[in-house]
Design a protein around this motif. Structure first.
Motif, PDB file in Angstrom:
ATOM      1  N   PRO A 151       0.783  -1.239   0.000  1.00  0.00           N
ATOM      2  CA  PRO A 151       0.000   0.000   0.000  1.00  0.00           C
ATOM      3  C   PRO A 151       0.813   1.286   0.000  1.00  0.00           C
ATOM      4  N   HIS A 152       2.039   1.265   0.488  1.00  0.00           N
ATOM      5  CA  HIS A 152       2.830   2.492   0.601  1.00  0.00           C
ATOM      6  C   HIS A 152       3.827   2.671  -0.545  1.00  0.00           C
ATOM      7  N   VAL A 153       3.827   1.733  -1.476  1.00  0.00           N
ATOM      8  CA  VAL A 153       4.738   1.789  -2.625  1.00  0.00           C
ATOM      9  C   VAL A 153       4.026   2.461  -3.787  1.00  0.00           C
ATOM     10  N   ARG A 154       4.763   3.247  -4.563  1.00  0.00           N
ATOM     11  CA  ARG A 154       4.198   3.914  -5.731  1.00  0.00           C
ATOM     12  C   ARG A 154       5.029   3.597  -6.966  1.00  0.00           C
ATOM     13  N   GLY A 155       4.336   3.312  -8.065  1.00  0.00           N
ATOM     14  CA  GLY A 155       4.996   3.048  -9.332  1.00  0.00           C
ATOM     15  C   GLY A 155       3.964   2.925 -10.434  1.00  0.00           C
ATOM     16  N   VAL A 156       4.411   2.916 -11.679  1.00  0.00           N
ATOM     17  CA  VAL A 156       3.485   2.821 -12.815  1.00  0.00           C
ATOM     18  C   VAL A 156       3.163   1.362 -13.137  1.00  0.00           C
ATOM     19  N   ALA A 157       3.994   0.430 -12.667  1.00  0.00           N
ATOM     20  CA  ALA A 157       3.785  -0.999 -12.912  1.00  0.00           C
ATOM     21  C   ALA A 157       4.662  -1.788 -11.954  1.00  0.00           C
ATOM     22  N   GLY A 158       4.420  -3.078 -11.904  1.00  0.00           N
ATOM     23  CA  GLY A 158       5.233  -3.936 -11.053  1.00  0.00           C
ATOM     24  C   GLY A 158       5.255  -5.356 -11.579  1.00  0.00           C
TER      25      GLY A 158
ATOM     26  N   LEU B 223      22.519  -2.805  -8.094  1.00  0.00           N
ATOM     27  CA  LEU B 223      21.074  -2.643  -8.162  1.00  0.00           C
ATOM     28  C   LEU B 223      20.574  -1.302  -7.643  1.00  0.00           C
ATOM     29  N   GLY B 224      21.178  -0.796  -6.581  1.00  0.00           N
ATOM     30  CA  GLY B 224      20.648   0.399  -5.937  1.00  0.00           C
ATOM     31  C   GLY B 224      19.838   0.043  -4.698  1.00  0.00           C
ATOM     32  N   VAL B 225      19.388   1.064  -3.987  1.00  0.00           N
ATOM     33  CA  VAL B 225      18.694   0.878  -2.710  1.00  0.00           C
ATOM     34  C   VAL B 225      17.366   0.160  -2.913  1.00  0.00           C
ATOM     35  N   HIS B 226      17.117  -0.862  -2.099  1.00  0.00           N
ATOM     36  CA  HIS B 226      15.836  -1.548  -2.084  1.00  0.00           C
ATOM     37  C   HIS B 226      15.466  -1.827  -0.625  1.00  0.00           C
ATOM     38  N   LEU B 227      14.267  -2.314  -0.382  1.00  0.00           N
ATOM     39  CA  LEU B 227      13.774  -2.496   0.980  1.00  0.00           C
ATOM     40  C   LEU B 227      13.369  -3.949   1.185  1.00  0.00           C
ATOM     41  N   THR B 228      13.855  -4.537   2.286  1.00  0.00           N
ATOM     42  CA  THR B 228      13.634  -5.962   2.532  1.00  0.00           C
ATOM     43  C   THR B 228      13.206  -6.195   3.977  1.00  0.00           C
ATOM     44  N   ARG B 229      12.147  -6.987   4.126  1.00  0.00           N
ATOM     45  CA  ARG B 229      11.703  -7.405   5.462  1.00  0.00           C
ATOM     46  C   ARG B 229      12.424  -8.699   5.819  1.00  0.00           C
TER      47      ARG B 229
ATOM     48  N   ILE C 123       6.444  -1.488   4.746  1.00  0.00           N
ATOM     49  CA  ILE C 123       6.867  -2.558   3.838  1.00  0.00           C
ATOM     50  C   ILE C 123       6.305  -3.890   4.331  1.00  0.00           C
ATOM     51  N   ARG C 124       5.643  -4.616   3.428  1.00  0.00           N
ATOM     52  CA  ARG C 124       5.119  -5.933   3.778  1.00  0.00           C
ATOM     53  C   ARG C 124       6.098  -7.057   3.439  1.00  0.00           C
ATOM     54  N   GLY C 125       6.792  -6.918   2.313  1.00  0.00           N
ATOM     55  CA  GLY C 125       7.690  -7.978   1.850  1.00  0.00           C
ATOM     56  C   GLY C 125       9.009  -7.419   1.369  1.00  0.00           C
ATOM     57  N   LEU C 126       9.320  -7.661   0.101  1.00  0.00           N
ATOM     58  CA  LEU C 126      10.564  -7.193  -0.513  1.00  0.00           C
ATOM     59  C   LEU C 126      10.212  -6.262  -1.661  1.00  0.00           C
ATOM     60  N   VAL C 127      10.783  -5.066  -1.644  1.00  0.00           N
ATOM     61  CA  VAL C 127      10.478  -4.051  -2.653  1.00  0.00           C
ATOM     62  C   VAL C 127      11.778  -3.626  -3.324  1.00  0.00           C
ATOM     63  N   TYR C 128      11.872  -3.872  -4.634  1.00  0.00           N
ATOM     64  CA  TYR C 128      13.090  -3.640  -5.392  1.00  0.00           C
ATOM     65  C   TYR C 128      12.833  -2.713  -6.559  1.00  0.00           C
ATOM     66  N   PRO C 129      13.842  -1.927  -6.962  1.00  0.00           N
ATOM     67  CA  PRO C 129      13.729  -1.198  -8.228  1.00  0.00           C
ATOM     68  C   PRO C 129      13.922  -2.160  -9.396  1.00  0.00           C
ATOM     69  N   VAL C 130      13.538  -1.729 -10.582  1.00  0.00           N
ATOM     70  CA  VAL C 130      13.826  -2.495 -11.797  1.00  0.00           C
ATOM     71  C   VAL C 130      15.305  -2.315 -12.123  1.00  0.00           C
ATOM     72  N   PRO C 131      16.065  -3.405 -12.273  1.00  0.00           N
ATOM     73  CA  PRO C 131      17.498  -3.252 -12.561  1.00  0.00           C
ATOM     74  C   PRO C 131      17.732  -2.498 -13.861  1.00  0.00           C
TER      75      PRO C 131
END
Length: 404
Positions: free
Chosen positions: A133-140, A260-266, A245-253
């Motif tokens: 719910p707190h993540v924003r993007g045009v697609a996933g 990869l760059g900063v991502h968020l992991t539970r 964050i509920r799970g694992l949230v990554y940018p598109v490589p």
């Protein structure tokens, strides 16, 4: 490899101990001794990673990395279940921030399906918000089977298995010299009292991680590729903001860049980590910015491959240094995925160091790399997803390298 004899393994990370366990399982008459310079197992890369069990989204279909990752996931899941170790399928989503990112998701989705990753599905903006719910993007792109575990705990369990099967795990036992002669390998080690001990093995497998190239040189093997250490800095979300964050949230490589760059992991114990970034470490075990070892730094700066890499990616390097130096900049990077993250939401967390194998021409070794030097087998490169793949890597090595 017939039953009987004595196999030595250098390195008590997850790959070395998975291999030791596999040998005791398949060749019960074979003696196994693991030599580790630290006073504990999983002291370096294994104990400083994100804990992610990768599903195989990115890896080139048919590559050793892709094959062993998919096989390794199943073996690791079963091992954790059998030993009561944490294994949580929290799921992973790749977040496309713009049209270019969304276009790259097409290729990643094709790769994931070719690798047999289960349950992969595309998401639009609404589907993304439903999932995170707190993540924003045009697609996933969602991989529901991507999991997290505690790799240090897994490694300790592997060490216990080796000992229970009659093998030996010798800690605080650094390798000083290697020599092949006749039908075996002599290994000289030290101990905490400063004494020297000589070991004799029929064969030796080196799983040396951050020091793999130096151990290769001791064995008389070429110094190419060189290990260049990159420190990955993490920040942790403060407890009251973990709900973001509920799970694992990554940018598109981005295929133009090697990291990869900063991502968020539970994590399995509830923490939510942001990171890592990637900057050159000034020591092979340089977990803090003040850790500088002249010998380690000289090894990097005198390697032609490092300068080839630096010329190609100096802008990325400058950006990563800025991210590492400032919590505000780190938060800015995290906000690209989760707009609600603020600097006050982050606190410093322990860093990791990645052993990046770098060829003389500046090429980053991407796949697993193993070569033989007489009776010594060198695991030259075991990049992510090596922890995920560790039980499958062990299976592969016993079936191939040690077959004779």
């Amino acid at each position: 490899m017939m039953s009987g004899g004595h196999i030595g393994i250098v390195g008590a990370g997850i790959v070395g101990l998975a291999l030791a366990r596999r040998i005791t399982m398949e060749r019960p008459g074979t003696g196994v001794t693991v030599l580790e310079k630290e006073d504990r197992v999983a002291a370096h890369q294994t104990g400083h990673n994100s804990g992610v069990v990768h599903a195989g989204l990115y890896y080139r279909p048919g590559s050793l990395k892709a094959t062993l990752c998919r096989r390794g996931v199943g073996l690791l899941r079963d091992y954790c279940a059998e030993h009561g170790l944490p294994y949580q399928e929290v799921g992973k989503v790749l977040v496309a921030r713009d049209a270019d990112d969304a276009a790259r998701l097409d290729a990643i989705e094709r790769t994931a399906r070719a690798n047999g990753v289960p349950g992969v599905r595309r998401l639009g903006p609404e589907g993304l918000r439903e999932l995170e719910p707190h993540v924003r993007g045009v697609a996933g792109l969602h991989s529901p089977s991507t999991a997290v575990t505690d790799y240090a705990a897994v490694t300790e369990a592997l060490a216990a298995d080796v000992r229970a099967a009659g093998g030996s795990v010798r800690l605080s036992t650094p390798v000083i010299a290697l020599r092949q002669n006749g039908d075996g390998v002599d290994v000289l080690t030290g101990d905490p009292r400063g004494e020297r001990v000589r070991h004799r093995f029929d064969a030796l497998i080196v799983c040396g991680g951050l020091h793999g190239d130096r151990l290769a040189r001791l064995a008389g093997a070429p110094s190419d590729p060189r290990i260049v250490p990159f420190r990955g800095q993490y920040h942790e979300l403060v407890p009251e903001r973990r709900h973001l964050i509920r799970g694992l949230v990554y940018p598109v490589p981005d295929p133009r860049y090697p990291f990869l760059g900063v991502h968020l992991t539970r994590h399995v114990h509830g923490e939510v980590m942001a990171g890592p970034n990637a900057i050159l470490a000034t020591a092979r075990e340089g977990y803090r910015i003040r850790d500088v070892l002249p010998r380690d730094l000289a090894d990097t700066l005198t390697w032609p491959g490092f300068w080839h890499l630096a010329r190609r990616h100096w802008t990325m390097g400058a950006r990563e240094m800025a991210v590492s130096a400032s919590r505000a900049v780190f938060a800015h990077e995290a906000r690209k995925l989760v707009p609600e993250v603020r600097p006050a939401d982050l606190r410093p967390a322990p860093a990791g160091v990645r052993a990046q194998a770098l060829a003389r021409d500046g090429r980053l070794l991407d796949d697993f790399a193993v070569d033989a030097h007489g009776r010594i087998t060198l695991v030259r490169n075991a990049p992510s997803p090596a922890a995920t793949s560790s039980l499958a890597i062990a299976e592969h090595l016993v079936a191939t390298v040690l077959a004779d």
